[in-house]
Design a protein around this motif. Structure first.
Motif, PDB file in Angstrom:
ATOM      1  N   LEU A 147      81.614  44.147  20.273  1.00  0.00           N
ATOM      2  CA  LEU A 147      82.019  44.929  21.448  1.00  0.00           C
ATOM      3  C   LEU A 147      81.218  46.229  21.572  1.00  0.00           C
ATOM      4  O   LEU A 147      80.781  46.582  22.661  1.00  0.00           O
ATOM      5  CB  LEU A 147      83.513  45.245  21.379  1.00  0.00           C
ATOM      6  CG  LEU A 147      84.474  44.048  21.437  1.00  0.00           C
ATOM      7  CD1 LEU A 147      85.912  44.515  21.332  1.00  0.00           C
ATOM      8  CD2 LEU A 147      84.280  43.242  22.720  1.00  0.00           C
ATOM      9  N   LEU A 148      81.032  46.928  20.455  1.00  0.00           N
ATOM     10  CA  LEU A 148      80.334  48.217  20.477  1.00  0.00           C
ATOM     11  C   LEU A 148      78.839  47.995  20.286  1.00  0.00           C
ATOM     12  O   LEU A 148      78.245  48.392  19.288  1.00  0.00           O
ATOM     13  CB  LEU A 148      80.895  49.132  19.384  1.00  0.00           C
ATOM     14  CG  LEU A 148      82.402  49.412  19.473  1.00  0.00           C
ATOM     15  CD1 LEU A 148      82.852  50.291  18.326  1.00  0.00           C
ATOM     16  CD2 LEU A 148      82.753  50.045  20.807  1.00  0.00           C
ATOM     17  N   SER A 149      78.236  47.363  21.253  1.00  0.00           N
ATOM     18  CA  SER A 149      76.821  47.018  21.183  1.00  0.00           C
ATOM     19  C   SER A 149      76.224  47.101  22.580  1.00  0.00           C
ATOM     20  O   SER A 149      76.778  47.767  23.463  1.00  0.00           O
ATOM     21  CB  SER A 149      76.658  45.601  20.606  1.00  0.00           C
ATOM     22  OG  SER A 149      77.278  44.655  21.462  1.00  0.00           O
ATOM     23  N   VAL A 150      75.122  46.399  22.788  1.00  0.00           N
ATOM     24  CA  VAL A 150      74.487  46.383  24.108  1.00  0.00           C
ATOM     25  C   VAL A 150      75.393  45.731  25.157  1.00  0.00           C
ATOM     26  O   VAL A 150      75.163  45.873  26.370  1.00  0.00           O
ATOM     27  CB  VAL A 150      73.117  45.660  24.023  1.00  0.00           C
ATOM     28  CG1 VAL A 150      73.313  44.173  23.840  1.00  0.00           C
ATOM     29  CG2 VAL A 150      72.260  45.938  25.249  1.00  0.00           C
ATOM     30  N   ASN A 151      76.449  45.062  24.693  1.00  0.00           N
ATOM     31  CA  ASN A 151      77.417  44.487  25.633  1.00  0.00           C
ATOM     32  C   ASN A 151      78.045  45.564  26.516  1.00  0.00           C
ATOM     33  O   ASN A 151      78.395  45.304  27.674  1.00  0.00           O
ATOM     34  CB  ASN A 151      78.521  43.741  24.877  1.00  0.00           C
ATOM     35  CG  ASN A 151      78.028  42.422  24.311  1.00  0.00           C
ATOM     36  OD1 ASN A 151      77.041  41.866  24.780  1.00  0.00           O
ATOM     37  ND2 ASN A 151      78.708  41.924  23.300  1.00  0.00           N
ATOM     38  N   LEU A 152      78.203  46.786  25.973  1.00  0.00           N
ATOM     39  CA  LEU A 152      78.729  47.895  26.778  1.00  0.00           C
ATOM     40  C   LEU A 152      77.768  48.265  27.900  1.00  0.00           C
ATOM     41  O   LEU A 152      78.196  48.659  28.991  1.00  0.00           O
ATOM     42  CB  LEU A 152      78.987  49.119  25.886  1.00  0.00           C
ATOM     43  CG  LEU A 152      80.255  49.102  25.035  1.00  0.00           C
ATOM     44  CD1 LEU A 152      80.342  50.376  24.206  1.00  0.00           C
ATOM     45  CD2 LEU A 152      81.490  48.951  25.914  1.00  0.00           C
ATOM     46  N   LEU A 190      77.707  36.692  26.270  1.00  0.00           N
ATOM     47  CA  LEU A 190      78.093  35.436  25.637  1.00  0.00           C
ATOM     48  C   LEU A 190      77.014  34.978  24.660  1.00  0.00           C
ATOM     49  O   LEU A 190      77.302  34.539  23.540  1.00  0.00           O
ATOM     50  CB  LEU A 190      78.329  34.369  26.709  1.00  0.00           C
ATOM     51  CG  LEU A 190      78.649  32.947  26.237  1.00  0.00           C
ATOM     52  CD1 LEU A 190      79.916  32.930  25.395  1.00  0.00           C
ATOM     53  CD2 LEU A 190      78.792  32.007  27.425  1.00  0.00           C
ATOM     54  N   ARG A 191      75.777  35.107  25.059  1.00  0.00           N
ATOM     55  CA  ARG A 191      74.659  34.741  24.180  1.00  0.00           C
ATOM     56  C   ARG A 191      74.529  35.723  23.016  1.00  0.00           C
ATOM     57  O   ARG A 191      74.238  35.326  21.883  1.00  0.00           O
ATOM     58  CB  ARG A 191      73.354  34.705  24.974  1.00  0.00           C
ATOM     59  CG  ARG A 191      73.288  33.605  26.031  1.00  0.00           C
ATOM     60  CD  ARG A 191      71.933  33.606  26.734  1.00  0.00           C
ATOM     61  NE  ARG A 191      70.857  33.292  25.797  1.00  0.00           N
ATOM     62  CZ  ARG A 191      69.566  33.403  26.097  1.00  0.00           C
ATOM     63  NH1 ARG A 191      69.198  33.823  27.310  1.00  0.00           N
ATOM     64  NH2 ARG A 191      68.653  33.094  25.204  1.00  0.00           N
ATOM     65  N   LEU A 192      74.749  37.011  23.286  1.00  0.00           N
ATOM     66  CA  LEU A 192      74.638  38.027  22.235  1.00  0.00           C
ATOM     67  C   LEU A 192      75.689  37.826  21.148  1.00  0.00           C
ATOM     68  O   LEU A 192      75.393  37.951  19.955  1.00  0.00           O
ATOM     69  CB  LEU A 192      74.799  39.426  22.855  1.00  0.00           C
ATOM     70  CG  LEU A 192      73.606  39.944  23.668  1.00  0.00           C
ATOM     71  CD1 LEU A 192      73.993  41.190  24.444  1.00  0.00           C
ATOM     72  CD2 LEU A 192      72.432  40.240  22.749  1.00  0.00           C
ATOM     73  N   ILE A 193      76.915  37.512  21.557  1.00  0.00           N
ATOM     74  CA  ILE A 193      78.002  37.290  20.604  1.00  0.00           C
ATOM     75  C   ILE A 193      77.667  36.129  19.674  1.00  0.00           C
ATOM     76  O   ILE A 193      77.998  36.141  18.491  1.00  0.00           O
ATOM     77  CB  ILE A 193      79.326  37.036  21.357  1.00  0.00           C
ATOM     78  CG1 ILE A 193      79.821  38.333  21.997  1.00  0.00           C
ATOM     79  CG2 ILE A 193      80.390  36.461  20.439  1.00  0.00           C
ATOM     80  CD1 ILE A 193      80.969  38.142  22.956  1.00  0.00           C
TER      81      ILE A 193
END
Length: 409
Positions: free
Chosen positions: A274-279, A352-355
């Motif tokens: 969660l605390l990544s580029v997803n933000l 979704l791909r990053l996770i």
């Protein structure tokens, strides 16, 4: 400089109006209130049920009782040392029961009297204590040599070699996926509605004509977008700080400490996702949907239609939201790879791909650049036609106003 000042005046005016509203305050406080109510209810329930679920340990042999309490103090009412007192407390529902410990030269025994069955954890503790004490008594009675005692005290040994926490990692991915897509969906729904109504409420009014006579439509439009962006950043910042505080509290609270320790690796996995580029994708996704919502807000026929302004954007968001579900366990699909680069969809599919560790650094950079370029181009284009859109007041169909809006230069 004066033109730039007008841009920032619109930005901060929009920002302050939104953060002062009760809807924003409730949006910010809602999750924390729910968390507080849940924890408070848990404490109240634990406090009210603590005494009624405790048991007392009674023995005429003080050493035997002390040895038991030394190893097992949880869920024990240490103040009760007499059977009569224990019985009175049981009648008042302040005690679940009591254990009577006895020992002679040959055997150690325990008798439980209670209003409910002895819990499995307490039963295990009692049996373990009895077995240990009985073993000591047996060895004492057997009068064994030191060498024989050492031989009897040998214990089996279990060692574990964990090569990979695959189960925890997979569960972490599933939880991260659901939290991410639901968070993106909820934030987009909230701010597209806010932006569309913010723009639509000024539709065809004299105020907007006066504003356009003092500043350009592009700067006014960008000011609105920047204002909403500041609101979004404020909300994310509050959630990050508040979430971190809640995590620290959970780590040290007696009610949740054991849970956090038990699932620490899973929690770390979810937080890392969660605390990544997803933000960044969350933020940019909200921005591009907000710009589109502003365009739709400017297309409504009159102020009364403000509540309907966000519907096209909400429908697009719904499509992107639900399309992710079939690909949750199929991130290698070509559809996922393509949509992770498509604006309005990449905020769902690239996370979704990053996770699932399915995207390289280069792919992430390309996706972000496409999304950022789309935001800039869309904002500049809508800003140029914004005045013509806002001054449309005829009651024609949406599609006619949409075609006419695209024709403005």
């Amino acid at each position: 400089m004066r033109k730039m000042n007008k841009l920032w005046i619109v930005t901060f005016e929009t920002f302050l109006r939104q953060v002062k509203s009760w809807s924003f305050v409730m949006l910010i406080l809602g999750p924390f209130l729910m968390l507080g109510i849940t924890i408070g209810a848990g404490y109240v329930g634990a406090a009210s049920g603590a005494n009624s679920s405790n048991v007392a340990v009674i023995s005429s042999q003080s050493t035997l009782r002390k040895n038991f309490l030394k190893e097992n103090s949880a869920d024990i009412d240490k103040k009760v040392t007499d059977e009569k007192v224990a019985t009175k407390k049981m009648k008042k529902d302040n005690l679940a029961g009591y254990i009577v410990l006895k020992a002679d030269n040959k055997r150690v025994t325990a008798k439980y009297v209670g209003t409910t069955s002895l819990s499995s954890s307490m039963k295990t503790k009692v049996n373990s204590f009895l077995a240990q004490t009985q073993q000591q008594l047996n060895m004492s009675q057997a009068k064994l040599s030191t060498q024989q005692l050492q031989a009897l005290q040998q214990q089996p040994k279990l060692t574990e070699h964990i090569q990979e926490k695959a189960g925890t990692a997979n569960l972490g991915k599933i939880i991260s996926f659901w939290i991410t897509v639901i968070m993106v969906y909820m934030v987009l729904i909230t701010y597209t509605s806010i932006t569309a109504q913010e723009i639509a409420s000024e539709k065809g009014t004299k105020v907007i004509e006066i504003i356009f006579s003092s500043t350009t439509a592009l700067k006014y439009f960008l000011g609105k977008i920047f204002g909403v962006l500041l609101v979004i950043l404020t909300q994310i910042l509050v959630y990050l700080v508040g979430g971190w505080g809640a995590y620290i509290f959970a780590e040290n609270s007696s009610l949740t400490k054991s849970f956090v320790n038990q699932y620490q690796s899973l929690i770390n996995s979810v937080m890392h996702n969660l605390l990544s580029v997803n933000l960044v994708y969350l933020l940019l996704g909200v921005v591009i949907y907000t710009i589109l919502a502003a365009f739709c807000g400017a297309l409504v026929a009159k102020v009364e239609d403000a509540s309907k302004a966000a519907q096209p954007v909400i429908m697009l968001n719904l499509v992107a939201f639900f399309v992710t579900f079939p690909f949750q366990n199929n991130v290698d699909s070509i559809v996922v790879k393509i949509l992770s680069y498509v604006p309005f969809f990449s905020s769902y599919f690239m996370p979704l791909r990053l996770i699932n560790n399915n995207a390289s650094t280069m792919e992430i950079m390309i996706s972000l650049l496409i999304l950022l370029a789309s935001i800039i181009l869309l904002a500049m284009y809508i800003g140029k036609i914004y005045q013509g859109l806002m001054l449309q007041t005829d009651d024609s169909s949406f599609w006619k106003r949409f075609k006419r809006g695209l024709s403005y230069k």
